[in-house]
Design an enzyme around this catalytic site. Structure first.
Site, PDB file in Angstrom:
ATOM      1  CG  ASN A  41      -0.305  -0.123   2.517  1.00 34.31           C
ATOM      2  OD1 ASN A  41       0.765  -0.713   2.656  1.00 34.31           O
ATOM      3  ND2 ASN A  41      -0.912   0.433   3.543  1.00 34.31           N
TER       4      ASN A  41
ATOM      5  CD  GLU B 291       2.304   0.089  10.466  1.00 31.69           C
ATOM      6  OE1 GLU B 291       1.065  -0.077  10.541  1.00 31.69           O
ATOM      7  OE2 GLU B 291       2.873   0.539   9.483  1.00 31.69           O
TER       8      GLU B 291
ATOM      9  CB  CYS C 122      -1.810   0.609   8.555  1.00 31.32           C
ATOM     10  SG  CYS C 122      -0.361   1.693   8.525  1.00 31.32           S
TER      11      CYS C 122
END
Length: 485
Positions: free
Chosen positions: A154, A253, A287
């Site tokens: 992403n 993460e 995120c």
């Protein structure tokens, strides 16, 4: 596209080489469906060679002078500046980034490289006193060894570089596995940048392979000391489980279900502006993107009106058009998943306030009202351009709704009273939160990471140095010690 032939090979021990698997990986433009190129996948033998090369190079690399390491990172930063348009073009083609997002990602990548260039001179040790006569205690900071990095699709360049650059700067060597959706920007481009910066052979290796072939082995292999991963919580849990078998350290993460709380004393215009950016940047495939927008009753309707107006005005379509705010989702599966969650949520009582159509993989903004935490669109990480609006009676209930999630990555609170905003922020169970700003923030020198199911560890600045180094205590006697026997 310059370099495209080179990018059909893996990078192992300073050489561009074909994969050994009989399987291939296709690199596809998510907006046009165009096949950018195809590559033979790496297999376990390729992976082993990459790890062995990294291990062989690590000792000599860790002994290089700080100035040498800094020069290489400065050279990478120089290339990022010189090749800016090429890099942005790859981000648009590979990940469906709008130019707005791609430019922001390029800037963030440059910042992390420049911050990492300072690390070789920041690896400070300590001299501590001893209670033993004639003894001195020295504490040294050293590299951990070989680091395995798994890149995401992403924010591929920035999030891969966020581990690669600090690890190399602190004397480690790296094996990087890029996402199959973004082979270049989360993998081979980094190899190209560091190779042209004259990084010694073996310090960075890049192997792309199917998860079924090298996914588990990437973590289980005995050589890497640290595994760094950015991606979904489900995959992160699997990586943590595998890493635990070898007592490897992890930097994870993971997913987020980030909230924006809008209190009754907030500047609603500014809150709506921030919410639109924090929700729809990169189609919500971040995120840190806003997943739930919680608004107190008193201003819910007024905020919703402003937010809906702004969401409807966003241009959706070709990510290469400078006016496009919302580009394509990464693939058809993402589109189908989001549609199902929207349908299931409306069946449970959510109100369709803005009904976004789909053009190929481009999903126009959707806004749902009267959403509750038990609905799929609020419970799950959306990773798409859908904005759920939730009601709260007051600040206390808004905080309770926010904390009713297994995630805790980022967040936002809007209030006319900054001190009230900070007090509320302290009550939110999250690793990061911003008062009178949206949730998508990443600064190279600040601690980045989450709580609960959103990850383990922190990236950025001194926290990155800590993650990729270890401490060694060396006790030194400068006179004979007397022992009891």
């Amino acid at each position: 596209m310059t370099g495209q032939m080179t990018y059909t090979k893996h990078y192992i021990n300073g050489e561009w080489t074909d994969g050994s698997s009989d399987k291939t990986i296709e690199n596809v433009n998510p907006f046009t469906g165009e096949l950018l190129f195809e590559i033979r996948s790496a297999d376990k033998n390729d992976l082993d060679l990459a790890y062995q090369s990294a291990k062989q190079a690590q000792k000599s690399w860790s002994r290089t002078l700080p100035a040498e390491r800094r020069t290489i990172l400065d050279n990478v930063a120089r290339q990022l500046n010189e090749r800016r348009e090429e890099i942005i073009s790859w981000l648009v083609q590979e990940s469906g980034s709008t130019r707005i997002k791609a430019e922001a990602e390029w800037s963030a990548t440059l910042n992390i490289v420049q911050e990492s260039a300072s690390f070789p001179n920041r690896m400070e040790g300590k001299i501590l006193p001893s209670n033993i006569p004639g003894k001195e205690n020295r504490v040294y900071l050293t590299a951990k060894g070989v680091v395995g990095v798994i890149g995401p699709w992403n924010f591929p360049l920035h999030l891969a570089m966020r581990s690669v650059a600090p690890a190399i700067a602190t004397g480690n060597t790296v094996v990087l596995k890029p996402s199959s959706d973004t082979l270049v920007t989360s993998g081979f481009l980094l190899a190209d940048l560091f190779e042209k910066a004259e990084l010694p052979k073996g310090v960075l290796n890049v192997v792309a392979g199917r998860g079924s072939e090298i996914g588990d082995e990437f973590v289980l292999h005995p050589i890497p000391k640290v595994i760094s991963f950015t991606g979904s919580t489900e995959v992160g849990q699997r990586i943590a489980e595998l890493a635990a078998k070898g007592l490897k350290e992890t930097a994870l993460e993971l997913g987020g279900n980030n909230v924006m709380i809008v209190l009754e004393d907030a500047d609603l215009e500014q809150a709506a502006n921030a919410a639109v950016f924090g929700k729809f940047l990169h189609q919500g495939q971040i995120c840190m993107a806003l997943n739930r927008i919680i608004v107190v009753d008193e201003v819910y309707d007024a905020f919703a009106e402003k937010f809906i107006e702004k969401a409807k005005s966003l241009a959706a379509g070709d990510p290469n058009d400078k006016n496009t705010a919302v580009g394509p989702l990464i693939n058809e599966d993402a589109l189908s998943r989001i549609h199902k969650d929207v349908e299931d949520s409306t069946a449970m009582g959510a109100k369709m306030l803005v009904s976004g159509k789909a053009d190929g993989n481009v999903l126009h903004p959707i806004v749902l009202g009267e959403v509750t935490n038990d609905m799929p669109i609020a419970k799950k990480e959306i990773f798409g351009p859908v904005a759920p609006l939730l009601r709260a009676k007051n600040e206390e209930e808004a905080i309770a709704i926010a904390n009713d999630s297994e995630y805790g990555l980022s967040g936002s609170i809007f209030s006319g009273d900054v001190h009230r905003g900070v007090r509320a922020a302290k009550e939110i169970e999250t690793g990061m939160i911003h008062v009178n700003d949206q949730s998508v923030n990443d600064e190279a020198h600040v601690a980045f990471g989450g709580e609960k199911h959103s990850g383990i560890g922190r990236f950025g600045g001194e926290w990155a140095i800590e993650k990729f180094t270890t401490v060694k205590w060396i006790g030194v006697m400068d006179e004979p010690r007397k022992y009891p026997f």
